[in-house]
Design an enzyme around this catalytic site. Structure first.
Site, PDB file in Angstrom:
ATOM      1  N   GLY A 558       4.134  -3.065   8.820  1.00 52.85           N
ATOM      2  CA  GLY A 558       3.306  -1.480   8.723  1.00 52.85           C
ATOM      3  C   GLY A 558       2.593  -1.543   7.029  1.00 52.85           C
ATOM      4  O   GLY A 558       1.922  -3.187   6.647  1.00 52.85           O
ATOM      5  N   GLU A 559       2.608  -0.814   6.162  1.00 55.34           N
ATOM      6  CA  GLU A 559       1.779  -1.047   4.654  1.00 55.34           C
ATOM      7  C   GLU A 559       0.802  -0.495   5.130  1.00 55.34           C
ATOM      8  O   GLU A 559       0.226  -0.939   3.991  1.00 55.34           O
ATOM      9  CB  GLU A 559       2.439  -1.763   4.033  1.00 55.34           C
ATOM     10  CG  GLU A 559       3.638  -2.358   3.536  1.00 55.34           C
ATOM     11  CD  GLU A 559       4.398  -3.404   2.924  1.00 55.34           C
ATOM     12  OE1 GLU A 559       2.976  -3.778   2.664  1.00 55.34           O
ATOM     13  OE2 GLU A 559       5.514  -4.031   3.018  1.00 55.34           O
ATOM     14  N   GLY A 560      -0.026  -1.315   6.303  1.00 55.63           N
ATOM     15  CA  GLY A 560      -1.221  -1.044   6.045  1.00 55.63           C
ATOM     16  C   GLY A 560      -1.960  -2.655   6.601  1.00 55.63           C
ATOM     17  O   GLY A 560      -2.931  -3.667   6.451  1.00 55.63           O
TER      18      GLY A 560
END
Ligand SMILES: Cc1cc2nc3c(=O)[nH]c(=O)nc-3n(C[C@H](O)[C@H](O)[C@H](O)COP(=O)(O)O)c2cc1C
Length: 592
Positions: A558-560
């Site tokens: 996640g997080e980008g």
């Protein structure tokens, strides 16, 4: 004697006419407002005559001020040696600012001129005395900053008067205020408000230099005007616009002509036909989105990490405590997370948006505080949020997209943080695609068999409870969503309406994209799948949306992170279409 209504209105009209400036003079006022520019280039060495300087200073001195305190002083500088020392101060801060910028921004900043201290014959410093007038200055008691506001109005008067005199003014703020104050021998009770470089110029640019350079854009006035309360945007005389409806209406299909031109150009480029594989599709899609071939380079880029907490966490769907969301937000802001490392490598900026973190966050640069609530409700017990909150989350995402594009970004990248958000994503994916919870639910950060079984059961119970209707995307978000899902859906819609590409990260962004596309099917034209997450629900989502991921590395962070890895690929696809020669232009023979 009582006036009839008719006579009263005639009388009022006469006095309105009497007070209004004649058309030509009124036009001149609006003209000087429109044509005032911050000028940094093209200054002439000619001195500014004393009487002209005196006129613009008198105009400044006529500004309104809190309690008529007139807290300003004007220091007129012409001495070159002193200005050379001041340039030194500004250059140091310019360099420090440049060092902090992501690569693409730093390159653009390098081309900008930010001061004309020595190019102009005269500099004017406007200072502020917050104590002038003493304790009972009318209006300043609760708001000491009204003294500074008053000084800024003096600057505005000077700036407009200077424009009417044909004088350019450039405001420089690259100073540590006390350093500059010391150089000017300002007494301790005075603060520097503005440093202005003033001189005659060859010409005034029609638009702000930062807009012409592509650094930032002007926001439309309709975004800034609200009727009665914040959020009811619209100009007087027009119906208030609902940002969601406005954005949905603005989303249009890709430009077929630009796409055809892109395809044609790929075939003429000095490479075998189709040899850039999927990147050819990406560049064609970029052209269709931009409505031009070649499309603009998707840089600078900004990763927007939307963070929020989830009530469903209480169901024991993850071994991670909820506080980790806030702790990771602090890590993103300190630059210590994987997304920061990848963004630094790709030359992108990272912005974190708190749309619903349960804990309190410190207000630090890089954080946009947009908390809708302190986490959602547990969707197995009731809706995760109200419909109003779902709309607020979507609207927040739209505004973040608009602001980041107005700040000059040409590519948006999705990021997210929210412990338990893969559970909410699985429910959203099932609701929108009709997938089976067993197929759409994954192990998130890595969970044991018992937790995994519980997670599937939680998703099943949520679906049974809410009986979601995919034709009501706002209702589906309200039932299961995190605030970050709602905001990401808005972010995607905002990007699509502005025809700016948005690179999607993994399963959370995918779930949000399902909502966005359910609201506006053409939004898909702006979406680029950055990567394929290890979460099974993401594969379901990508095939439902018809998106092919650019990177497939088994990431599940996640997080980008996955989306940022794809950024150079999307940028390279655009650059190929822009830079690569054609057989004709390069004189290269084609395959017979
Ligand atoms: C408070 C303030 C500080 C500014 N500081 C700088 C600066 O340090 N360097 C610079 O080049 N421009 C500076 N500007 C100019 C703005 O970039 C400029 O006003 C803006 O881009 C809009 O352009 P326009 O003034 O031509 O309409 C400043 C403007 C304001 C109002």
């Amino acid at each position: 004697m009582l006036m009839s209504d008719e006579n009263r209105s005639k009388d009022e009209n006469r006095s309105k006419d009497k007070n209004r400036y004649p058309d030509e003079q009124r036009d001149a006022v609006y003209r000087v407002i429109a044509e005032r520019r911050d000028v940094r280039r093209g200054f002439l060495p000619d001195p500014v005559p004393a009487d002209v300087l005196a006129r613009i200073l008198a105009a400044a001195h006529r500004a309104p001020s809190v309690g008529l305190s007139q807290p300003w002083d004007f220091i007129v500088l012409t001495d070159r040696a002193r200005r050379e020392r001041i340039v030194g101060l500004a250059r140091r801060h310019r360099d420090e600012y440049a060092e902090d910028l992501p690569a693409a921004r730093a390159r653009a900043f390098d081309r900008l001129k930010i001061e004309s201290i020595l190019d102009t014959p005269v500099n004017i410093v406007v200072s502020c005395d917050r104590t002038r007038g003493g304790r009972h200055t009318l209006g300043r008691r609760t708001q000491p900053q009204t003294a500074d506001f008053s000084c800024v109005l003096a600057v505005a008067n000077l700036w407009l008067a200077a424009r009417a005199e044909g004088l350019g003014v450039g405001w420089v703020s690259f100073f540590e205020e006390r350093e500059l104050a010391a150089e000017l021998r300002l007494p301790a009770h005075l603060e520097v408000v503005a440093y202005l470089c003033v001189g005659y110029v060859t010409e005034f640019a029609p638009e702000p230099e930062l807009a012409a350079a592509g650094w930032a854009r002007r926001r439309p006035v309709s975004w800034a005007v609200h009727a009665e309360e914040f959020g009811r945007r619209g100009l007087p005389g027009e119906e208030p616009v609902d940002p969601l409806a406005e954005v949905i209406a603005a989303i249009a299909p890709p430009d077929q002509q630009a796409m055809a031109a892109a395809k044609e150009r790929q075939d003429l480029m000095t490479k075998p036909r189709g040899s850039l594989g999927q990147l050819e599709d990406i560049s064609t899609k970029l052209a269709g989105l931009a409505g031009s071939c070649p499309p603009p380079l998707p840089e600078p880029a900004c990763v927007a990490v939307f963070a929020a907490d989830h009530g469903v966490h209480a169901q024991g769907v993850t071994p991670w405590p909820q506080e980790v969301t806030a702790q990771m937000v602090a890590n993103f802001l300190a630059g210590g997370a994987v997304v920061n490392a990848f963004a630094a490598q790709a030359g992108a900026e990272v912005t974190v948006i708190d749309v619903g973190v349960a804990g309190d966050l410190d207000n630090v640069p890089g954080l946009l505080p947009r908390k809708i609530a302190r986490g959602t409700g547990d969707f197995t017990a009731g809706p995760a949020m109200t419909r109003d909150q779902a709309v607020a989350a979507i609207t927040t995402g739209i505004e973040v997209a608009r602001d980041l594009v107005a700040a000059g970004n040409r590519c948006l990248v999705t990021g997210d943080m929210g412990i338990a958000n893969t559970t909410a994503s699985a429910a959203l994916i099932c609701a929108f695609t009709g997938a089976d919870p067993v197929e759409a639910t994954g192990r998130g950060t890595g969970i044991d068999a018992a937790t995994y079984a519980r997670k599937i059961d939680v998703v099943c119970r949520g679906l049974a409870r809410h009986q979601p209707d995919p034709a009501d995307p706002v209702g589906v978000i309200a039932a299961f969503g995190g605030f970050e899902h709602g905001a990401l859906a808005g972010f995607i819609l905002g990007a699509a309406a502005l025809r700016v590409p948005v690179i999607l990260d993994g399963v959370i962004a995918g779930a949000a994209a399902l909502a966005a596309v359910a609201l506006a099917p053409d939004a898909i034209g702006a979406c680029f799948a950055g990567h394929r997450s290890a979460e099974p629900g993401h594969t379901v989502t990508l095939s439902y949306l018809g998106l092919r991921p650019l990177v497939d590395l088994g990431l599940r962070l996640g997080e980008g992170t996955g989306a940022v890895l794809a950024l150079p690929l999307v940028q390279s696809a655009a650059r190929a279409l822009r830079d690569v020669a054609t057989f004709d232009s390069a004189g290269v023979a084609e395959k017979s």
